[in-house]
Structures are given as structure tokens and as C-alpha cells.
Design an enzyme around this catalytic site. Structure first.
Site, short mmCIF file in Angstrom:
data_model
loop_
_atom_site.label_atom_id
_atom_site.label_comp_id
_atom_site.label_asym_id
_atom_site.label_seq_id
_atom_site.Cartn_x
_atom_site.Cartn_y
_atom_site.Cartn_z
N GLY A 8 0.83 -1.20 0.00
CA GLY A 8 0.00 0.00 0.00
C GLY A 8 0.86 1.25 0.00
O GLY A 8 1.56 1.53 0.98
N ASN A 220 -9.17 8.61 17.55
CA ASN A 220 -9.85 9.40 16.53
C ASN A 220 -11.24 9.82 16.98
O ASN A 220 -11.70 10.93 16.69
CB ASN A 220 -9.93 8.63 15.21
CG ASN A 220 -8.64 8.75 14.42
OD1 ASN A 220 -7.82 9.62 14.68
ND2 ASN A 220 -8.44 7.87 13.46
N CYS A 272 -10.18 9.46 8.20
CA CYS A 272 -10.30 8.60 9.38
C CYS A 272 -11.48 8.87 10.31
O CYS A 272 -12.14 7.93 10.75
CB CYS A 272 -9.02 8.68 10.21
SG CYS A 272 -7.62 7.88 9.41
N ARG A 342 -10.39 13.63 0.95
CA ARG A 342 -11.28 12.57 1.44
C ARG A 342 -12.17 13.10 2.57
O ARG A 342 -11.68 13.63 3.56
CB ARG A 342 -10.45 11.37 1.90
CG ARG A 342 -9.72 10.70 0.74
CD ARG A 342 -8.84 9.56 1.18
NE ARG A 342 -7.69 10.00 1.95
CZ ARG A 342 -6.79 9.17 2.47
NH1 ARG A 342 -6.92 7.87 2.31
NH2 ARG A 342 -5.77 9.64 3.15
#
Length: 480
Positions: A8, A220, A272, A342
Site C-alpha cells: 500500500g 480518533n 479517518c 477525502r
């Protein structure tokens, strides 16, 4: 020589491996990905992601002990440690749709590792994954191992985009979770020694697997909760005449609370926060904790409310319609110093304005027209799939234009919306912008970066989140 392979080559894998290569010259690091254009970009002068300081590190290490390749199987086979940093999108169909993480890419990576390995390996979870993912991956590797031993570690990333390199150089902590067995402890120690090349040992925290996996989701969720808390207060501030900047400063001086993540804005974005909270909600529901799930769901509800409130304020201020009116959007990235779009609030704000038939002109110093059009045409959660599985030729949204100049974006506009806190937006010539706009000229500051009084002196009608309302706006209440 120890060999590390990272599957990745995205926002996490690329920068993390570049810093490991820089700080550990005796380790050979390979970053692999099935996307040929992405690997080509990593091997070029124009990297696929923008992150301050990243380019210098890549140029320094590339070809020495840092390599980018599409030959995934070769580098996985040769590696001692395999980091897995693949997409874990939110499921859009089936069980857990809209909340649960889709582990399709993780599972296929695990099966490939088992298939090609000819020696024992440490497999490290770097993607944000649901609690107990390691257990599932462990089972896949064990049942396909052909006698090869695998140890699974959880090593979640805590990077903030825009400061990722600084975060990697000086992390608050490095978290490594492993099995509490002799083999597990040995694997944890091996990874700990990699980070100990530059991170003080007392900042490398070791836990069991499940604690490490849950700590990432919890961190988060706590950060997003603070943003939603101050954004909820911003709505009350507007209704009462209080100033959210003053309120958050007063609250933040309390040492038990602290001042970080208390800036009111149009809402949080990024890859996230929303995804991890939805994941947390789903895990709570699956474990019979509906009250806990409902509690965390409110963080996202307030974030959606804030974006809707911002759009409604724009429309209601401009005589309750923006139909065929040009609205300039300054900033499309979800925050400054990154080109990442995003879950950016700009997408929902633009879609809200387009729904009222506005004509939108967008300027962002780091986001391409192709990316903007892709984001505005994409369905929710599509962004989190690998690029080759996303819609390849985004349909151009006819009411949207993209410029590479803030003055071109604002020319003849009825309103300017500031949606990213880029420093350059603070130093624009707003007298020039005002002179070239339709009147009355509006500025809607979604990041509270502007000097409101100066703008009003020029002649703008200004809305700044959580600040005392302009007299014009008081006469035109926003209906949510």
C-alpha cells in the site's frame, strides 16, 4: 540486512516507509502497490501525495534503501517484516452497510502473503482496522501457512496530514500490540528495535493486540468529539451573541481540557474520523452496547448538522436563493498543507449549493480539477477504494468551474466561501476582490481565519462561524 515491505503506497505507507528508510539506513524498505500510476509517481519528480518535507526524504533515500515497486509478490516473499497499509473502506452493501469496515483488501493481502511466503514473517497491521481483525488475519495465515510461522502485530498510525513528517520524526507515542506469548513478545521487540533508531524507548508503548487496535479508533473518536463539541457551541454562540473563539480559548486554558482541537469550523473531514467512528458504532452494536453506539453516533450527527447549517446560512443570507448566482469556493482540501480531499466538508457544502442551482467556482492551491470533479461525482465511501476501482472518468459537473487563481474564482461572484484554512487566503487583496464582485458581496468564513472587522470596513457582509452575527444576517435567520 533486515528487509521491510509495505503493501500500500498511500498516505500512510509512503511517508511512514520513507522515514523508516531515512532513519534506518541498514534496513532495506520496499513500498509495493498494484497501482502502476501510483508507483510511477513515487518514482518520479511529482509524488502522488503532497506532504511538507516528504519529497526531500524520498529523493535522499530512493534507490539506496527505499524502493517503490509493483512487484508485490517478490518483495513480500523477501521481507522479514510486512506492513499492510491497504484501504479499509466503509461497507456500502450487505451486513453492517454504512458502518462496518470492509476488509476485502486486507483479506486478499493476507491470503497473498500466506501464498508467496517461504520464510517466517512478522505481519504488521498499519491500516486502521476494527478490533479483532488481527484474529481473523491470523486464522487466514495459519490455515494457509504451509508450516511457515507468522506473528501478527498491530501498529496503528497517529499521523496528522500536513504534519505527517514532523509527526513521524517526533511522535507522541508509537503503539505496538502483539500476542502475549513468547513468540509475540519477540515480534514486538523486533519492531520496537526498528523505531528505537530514532524514537525514545519510553515513547514506544507495547500492549496486547486488541488494546492497540481499539486505541486507534478511540483516539480518533475523542479528537472528532472535541471538534463536534466546539461546533455545537458555535451554533449556540451565534444565537446568543457570544464569540466561539473567546469561549474555546477560555475553556482551553483549563489544564484538564487543553486548547487543541477546539477551533470551530464548517466541520471535520479526512479519511479517518467519520470512518473510524462509524466502525466504533458498529462494533458497539455488535457487542450489545446500543447506548454506547448512540453516544458516538452523535459526534457524526453534529458534524453533518454543522455542514448543513453552513449551507443554509449561505442560502438564507442571499435572499433565500443562490440559483444561477456565482459562489466562489476558496479551499477544497479537508485542511491546509495537504492535497487530500477525502470526506472534506467542501464536498457536502458544494453539493448543497449545487442542489440550489448555484454556479460554483473553486480554487485550491493543491487539489486538481480532475480530483474535484471526481469527488463531486462520486458516491459516499467510493473514495476509500483503490483508484482503479473508482469511477475512472468523472462526469464534469456543468455548474462547477475550477481555477488556479483566487482572483479568477471570485470575479463576478455574489459570495466567497472559505472552506480550507490555507495561509495564502489571509493575505489576499480583499479590496480588489470586493471591487470585482456582485453587490451585496458576501464572505462566509468556514474556518474563522479572517479579520471580520477589516472585511466589514471594505463593505463585505460577513458570516464567521460562532461569531456575533452581522446585522444583515440577524434579519435573515437560517432555517435548519
Amino acid at each position: 540486512m533486515v528487509k521491510i515491505c509495505c503493501i500500500g503506497a498511500g498516505y500512510v505507507g509512503g511517508p511512514t516507509m520513507a522515514v523508516i528508510a531515512l532513519k534506518c539506513p541498514d534496513i532495506e524498505v520496499a513500498v509495493v502497490d498494484i497501482s502502476v500510476p501510483r508507483i510511477d509517481a513515487w518514482n518520479s519528480d511529482k509524488l502522488p501525495i503532497y506532504e511538507p518535507g516528504l519529497e526531500d526524504i524520498v529523493k535522499q533515500c530512493r534507490g539506496k534503501n527505499l524502493f517503490f515497486s509493483t512487484d508485490v509478490e517478490k518483495h513480500v516473499r523477501e521481507a522479514d517484516i510486512v506492513f499492510v497499509s491497504v484501504n479499509t473502506p466503509t461497507k456500502t452493501t450487505g451486513l453492517g452497510a454504512g458502518k462496518a469496515a470492509d476488509l476485502t483488501y486486507w483479506e486478499s493481502a493476507a491470503r497473498m502473503i500466506a501464498d508467496v511466503s517461504v520464510s517466517d514473517k512478522i505481519v504488521v497491521e498499519k491500516s486502521t482496522v476494527p478490533v479483532k481483525t488481527a484474529e481473523a488475519i491470523e486464522k487466514i495465515l495459519m490455515h494457509n501457512s504451509k508450516g511457515i510461522k507468522f506473528q501478527i502485530l498491530s501498529n496503528p498510525e497517529f499521523l496528522a496530514e500536513g504534519t505527517a513528517i514532523a509527526d513521524l520524526f517526533n511522535p507522541d507515542r508509537v503503539l505496538i500490540g502483539g500476542r502475549e506469548t513468547p513468540e509475540g513478545f519477540k515480534a514486538v521487540q523486533t519492531l520496537k528495535e526498528v523505531y528505537a533508531n530514532w524514537v525514545p524507548v519510553d515513547q514506544i508503548i507495547t500492549t496486547n493486540l486488541w488494546s492497540a487496535e481499539l486505541s486507534k479508533l478511540a483516539a480518533n473518536a475523542f479528537l472528532a468529539q472535541r471538534i463536534s463539541s466546539v461546533n455545537a457551541m458555535s451554533a449556540l454562540c451565534e444565537s446568543t451573541g457570544a464569540d466561539v473563539t473567546q469561549v474555546s480559548y477560555a475553556v482551553g486554558t483549563d489544564s484538564r481540557i487543553g486548547s487543541k482541537f477546539l477551533n470551530a469550523s464548517v466541520g471535520f473531514g479526512g479519511s479517518c474520523f467519520q470512518k473510524d467512528i462509524l466502525n466504533l458504532v458498529y462494533i458497539c452494536q455488535c457487542n450489545g452496547l446500543p447506548e454506547v453506539a448512540e453516544y458516538w453516533k452523535q459526534v457524526i450527527k453534529i458534524n453533518d448538522y454543522q455542514k448543513n447549517r453552513f449551507v443554509n446560512r449561505i442560502v438564507s443570507s442571499m435572499f433565500n436563493t443562490v440559483s444561477n448566482k456565482k459562489v466562489a469556493i476558496l479551499g477544497f482540501a479537508f485542511k491546509k498543507d495537504t492535497g487530500d480531499t477525502r470526506e472534506t466538508p467542501a464536498i457536502d457544502v458544494c453539493k448543497g449549493l449545487l442542489g440550489d442551482k448555484a454556479l460554483i467556482s473553486i480554487y485550491d492551491p493543491q487539489v486538481t480539477e480532475k480530483q474535484i470533479m471526481r469527488d463531486l461525482a462520486m458516491k459516499k465511501f467510493d473514495w476509500d477504494h483503490p483508484l482503479h476501482l473508482q469511477p475512472m472518468s468523472p462526469t464534469t459537473v456543468k455548474q462547477v468551474s475550477v481555477t488556479w487563481d483566487a482572483y479568477a474564482a471570485t470575479k463576478d461572484a455574489h459570495a466567497v466561501c472559505i472552506l480550507t484554512e490555507w495561509d495564502e487566503f489571509k493575505s489576499l487583496d480583499y479590496q480588489k476582490i470586493f471591487d470585482n464582485m456582485q453587490k451585496p458581496a458576501f464572505i462566509f468564513d468556514g474556518r474563522n481565519i479572517m479579520n471580520v472587522n477589516k472585511l466589514r470596513e471594505i463593505g463585505f457582509i460577513v458570516y464567521s462561524i460562532g461569531k456575533p452575527l452581522d446585522p444583515w444576517l440577524k434579519d435573515m435567520p437560517a432555517f435548519v
